[in-house]
Design a protein around this motif. Structure first.
Motif, PDB file in Angstrom:
ATOM      1  N   GLN A 344       0.813  -1.213   0.000  1.00 56.27           N
ATOM      2  CA  GLN A 344       0.000   0.000   0.000  1.00 56.27           C
ATOM      3  C   GLN A 344       0.849   1.266   0.000  1.00 56.27           C
ATOM      4  O   GLN A 344       0.437   2.294  -0.549  1.00 56.27           O
ATOM      5  CB  GLN A 344      -0.945  -0.005   1.199  1.00 56.27           C
ATOM      6  CG  GLN A 344      -2.145   0.915   1.019  1.00 56.27           C
ATOM      7  CD  GLN A 344      -3.024   0.948   2.237  1.00 56.27           C
ATOM      8  OE1 GLN A 344      -2.539   0.774   3.350  1.00 56.27           O
ATOM      9  NE2 GLN A 344      -4.300   1.197   2.041  1.00 56.27           N
ATOM     10  N   ARG A 345       2.047   1.189   0.565  1.00 59.69           N
ATOM     11  CA  ARG A 345       2.926   2.364   0.578  1.00 59.69           C
ATOM     12  C   ARG A 345       3.303   2.789  -0.832  1.00 59.69           C
ATOM     13  O   ARG A 345       3.524   3.964  -1.097  1.00 59.69           O
ATOM     14  CB  ARG A 345       4.186   2.089   1.406  1.00 59.69           C
ATOM     15  CG  ARG A 345       3.997   2.326   2.895  1.00 59.69           C
ATOM     16  CD  ARG A 345       5.330   2.380   3.620  1.00 59.69           C
ATOM     17  NE  ARG A 345       6.011   1.097   3.652  1.00 59.69           N
ATOM     18  CZ  ARG A 345       5.854   0.193   4.614  1.00 59.69           C
ATOM     19  NH1 ARG A 345       5.016   0.428   5.609  1.00 59.69           N
ATOM     20  NH2 ARG A 345       6.523  -0.948   4.574  1.00 59.69           N
ATOM     21  N   LYS A 346       3.394   1.802  -1.754  1.00 57.56           N
ATOM     22  CA  LYS A 346       3.701   2.153  -3.134  1.00 57.56           C
ATOM     23  C   LYS A 346       2.437   2.471  -3.928  1.00 57.56           C
ATOM     24  O   LYS A 346       2.371   3.446  -4.669  1.00 57.56           O
ATOM     25  CB  LYS A 346       4.459   1.018  -3.841  1.00 57.56           C
ATOM     26  CG  LYS A 346       4.702   1.330  -5.310  1.00 57.56           C
ATOM     27  CD  LYS A 346       5.465   0.258  -6.054  1.00 57.56           C
ATOM     28  CE  LYS A 346       5.655   0.652  -7.507  1.00 57.56           C
ATOM     29  NZ  LYS A 346       6.397  -0.357  -8.285  1.00 57.56           N
ATOM     30  N   ARG A 347       1.431   1.638  -3.777  1.00 55.86           N
ATOM     31  CA  ARG A 347       0.273   1.729  -4.654  1.00 55.86           C
ATOM     32  C   ARG A 347      -0.768   2.745  -4.174  1.00 55.86           C
ATOM     33  O   ARG A 347      -1.548   3.258  -4.961  1.00 55.86           O
ATOM     34  CB  ARG A 347      -0.398   0.354  -4.764  1.00 55.86           C
ATOM     35  CG  ARG A 347       0.558  -0.735  -5.214  1.00 55.86           C
ATOM     36  CD  ARG A 347      -0.104  -2.103  -5.159  1.00 55.86           C
ATOM     37  NE  ARG A 347      -0.919  -2.338  -6.329  1.00 55.86           N
ATOM     38  CZ  ARG A 347      -2.056  -3.004  -6.306  1.00 55.86           C
ATOM     39  NH1 ARG A 347      -2.516  -3.466  -5.171  1.00 55.86           N
ATOM     40  NH2 ARG A 347      -2.744  -3.200  -7.393  1.00 55.86           N
ATOM     41  N   HIS A 348      -0.804   3.000  -2.867  1.00 51.27           N
ATOM     42  CA  HIS A 348      -1.799   3.905  -2.283  1.00 51.27           C
ATOM     43  C   HIS A 348      -3.217   3.440  -2.599  1.00 51.27           C
ATOM     44  O   HIS A 348      -4.131   4.252  -2.735  1.00 51.27           O
ATOM     45  CB  HIS A 348      -1.584   5.343  -2.769  1.00 51.27           C
ATOM     46  CG  HIS A 348      -0.331   5.964  -2.263  1.00 51.27           C
ATOM     47  ND1 HIS A 348      -0.279   7.228  -1.724  1.00 51.27           N
ATOM     48  CD2 HIS A 348       0.944   5.504  -2.199  1.00 51.27           C
ATOM     49  CE1 HIS A 348       0.960   7.528  -1.372  1.00 51.27           C
ATOM     50  NE2 HIS A 348       1.721   6.478  -1.645  1.00 51.27           N
ATOM     51  N   ASN A 349      -3.379   2.124  -2.748  1.00 51.89           N
ATOM     52  CA  ASN A 349      -4.714   1.611  -3.023  1.00 51.89           C
ATOM     53  C   ASN A 349      -5.577   1.692  -1.775  1.00 51.89           C
ATOM     54  O   ASN A 349      -5.076   1.808  -0.656  1.00 51.89           O
ATOM     55  CB  ASN A 349      -4.643   0.165  -3.533  1.00 51.89           C
ATOM     56  CG  ASN A 349      -3.918  -0.769  -2.586  1.00 51.89           C
ATOM     57  OD1 ASN A 349      -3.004  -0.354  -1.895  1.00 51.89           O
ATOM     58  ND2 ASN A 349      -4.307  -2.023  -2.572  1.00 51.89           N
ATOM     59  N   VAL A 350      -6.873   1.648  -1.959  1.00 49.63           N
ATOM     60  CA  VAL A 350      -7.792   1.755  -0.840  1.00 49.63           C
ATOM     61  C   VAL A 350      -7.898   0.396  -0.160  1.00 49.63           C
ATOM     62  O   VAL A 350      -8.252  -0.604  -0.800  1.00 49.63           O
ATOM     63  CB  VAL A 350      -9.178   2.236  -1.307  1.00 49.63           C
ATOM     64  CG1 VAL A 350     -10.139   2.324  -0.123  1.00 49.63           C
ATOM     65  CG2 VAL A 350      -9.059   3.588  -1.992  1.00 49.63           C
ATOM     66  N   SER A 351      -7.592   0.351   1.118  1.00 48.69           N
ATOM     67  CA  SER A 351      -7.576  -0.921   1.837  1.00 48.69           C
ATOM     68  C   SER A 351      -8.966  -1.552   1.876  1.00 48.69           C
ATOM     69  O   SER A 351      -9.959  -0.870   2.153  1.00 48.69           O
ATOM     70  CB  SER A 351      -7.081  -0.701   3.269  1.00 48.69           C
ATOM     71  OG  SER A 351      -7.238  -1.894   4.019  1.00 48.69           O
TER      72      SER A 351
END
Length: 429
Positions: A344-351
């Motif tokens: 998530q730190r790279k992609r910033h996708n919504v958890s």
């Protein structure tokens, strides 16, 4: 003579015993080095985060000395085309990337994928997503890799230079924005003809949402039982719009060979003003640019009609029914827990998981966008969870053939319709 033979036999026997003793010693040393260690194989779809997946596996190995993860990466245009040959050959890995669609659900009901409903990963997944991952027989066949939505990212500086101060709210207005950008000497939008997966996630999914889902609330049930007609002018229009953008010169010249990474790079380098991308790519699209980036709902709706956005589950992870199922379930728990912030730190996708799972905060703009979509009265599923698996592979070719003018949009609609109905005949019960 007999004495010589006896001595020769005796020396040979002693040699064999010595060798046997050495082998046993070596085996003992080897056994002591990795006592009872299990190696599991994970086959992962990670076109934009392979290093992060390797890091997740390495961190898991450190914390679980009795298990080693062998990571393999999927290639090609879809998850399904990687899985099907392995299912046929009986060589599925222990953990696999999977899409929340009818094909994966059927694998669960056939006993190929394990039921993960007792796992913490399943229990912590957001409740609205669980139906995406529940099979007809009630099995939980995987967990989502994120909350998935597709949007149009745009370069605010280029919009300002072209004198665009109002975002388009329907397809006619979108074409007008493209025309204005082109007149200002800019390439309006990136088109990924070399990676049809993104054509599916982008203009096809938005077209299907606004041309089909908007007018047929029971589209999923009808697609499953073979009564949904896709041989219509509305579906042909989905393909026509995909071809229209490059026909009008609104896409980059090399649109038919542009792949996933190159498409993102074209946008980040300021060479195109807009790009269809997913929430999963927010980290790459929003940060590290020399310009400010905004997002808006793809306006694939007709004038006077409310837009239908795409919102659902991202490609996720499943555990296969193998002798290493228990160890693979532990790795699934790690991916959904301590490992999730790494990607998530790279992609910033919504958890896709409840708060408090230790995930980092996604970009506020993307979270707000996703929350806003969740309040829309009608939303559509991502294309990979809408269509039958064989149809997904066909769709990739249909879109490319339409772009290359090998077939017409009407022919593409007819072939899509035939594929969906054929799949329904084979699988509907």
């Amino acid at each position: 003579m007999h004495g010589i033979k006896f001595a020769w036999l005796l020396s040979g026997l002693i040699g064999m015993l010595l060798l046997l003793g050495c082998d046993q010693q070596n085996n003992a040393r080897s056994s002591n080095a990795t006592p009872g260690r299990t190696t599991i194989t994970a086959l992962i779809w990670a076109p934009d985060w392979p290093q992060e997946m390797l890091q997740i596996a390495a961190e898991f190995d450190k914390l679980n000395p009795d298990v080693h993860v062998n990571v393999q990466f999927m290639v090609g245009n879809s998850v399904e085309e990687n899985i099907k040959p392995r299912v046929a050959a009986g060589t599925l890995p222990d953990l696999v990337s999977i899409n929340p669609n009818a094909y994966a659900a059927e694998l669960a009901d056939q006993g190929v994928l394990a039921d993960v409903r007792q796992s913490a990963a399943w229990m912590h997944m957001l409740d609205p997503l669980k139906s995406d991952w529940t099979s007809r027989d009630g099995k939980g066949f995987g967990v989502s890799g994120g909350v998935a939505t597709t949007m149009i990212y745009y370069n605010r500086a280029m919009f300002a230079m072209a004198g665009i101060d109002t975002l388009p709210t329907n397809f006619d207005e979108f074409l007008a924005v493209c025309a204005k950008l082109k007149r200002a000497g800019m390439i309006p939008v990136m088109w990924s003809g070399g990676f049809p997966n993104m054509l599916g996630n982008g203009p096809f999914a938005s077209g299907f949402a606004n041309n089909v889902v908007a007018h047929e609330p029971h589209w999923k049930e009808k697609m499953a039982d073979g009564t949904l007609s896709l041989d219509t002018p509305q579906v042909a229009d989905i393909f026509a719009r995909i071809a229209l953008i490059p026909e009008r010169g609104y896409a980059q010249p090399s649109f038919m060979t542009t792949g996933y990474d190159e498409g993102i790079r074209l946008f980040r380098e300021g060479r195109v003003a807009m790009a269809f991308q997913g929430s999963w790519a927010a980290g790459l699209m929003l940060h590290g640019n020399d310009f400010s980036v905004g997002v808006f709902v793809p306006p694939w709706n007709a004038r006077g009609e409310r837009v239908v956005p795409v919102l659902g589950s991202e490609t996720g992870f499943a555990v296969c029914e193998t002798p290493n199922k228990v160890a693979a379930m532990r790795f699934l728990e790690f991916i959904a827990g301590k490992g999730f912030p790494i990607l998530q730190r790279k992609r910033h996708n919504v958890s896709p998981f409840q708060q408090g799972m230790g995930t980092v905060v996604s970009d506020v703009e993307i979270v707000d966008y996703t929350n806003a979509l969740s309040r829309y009265p009608v939303t559509a599923s991502p294309y990979y969870s809408s269509l039958p698996s064989n149809t997904i592979e066909l769709l990739h070719k249909l879109m490319q053939d339409v772009l290359l003018r090998k077939i017409t949009p009407r022919q593409a609609a007819q072939r899509l319709d035939l594929s969906v109905k054929t799949e329904a005949k084979m699988h509907y019960k």
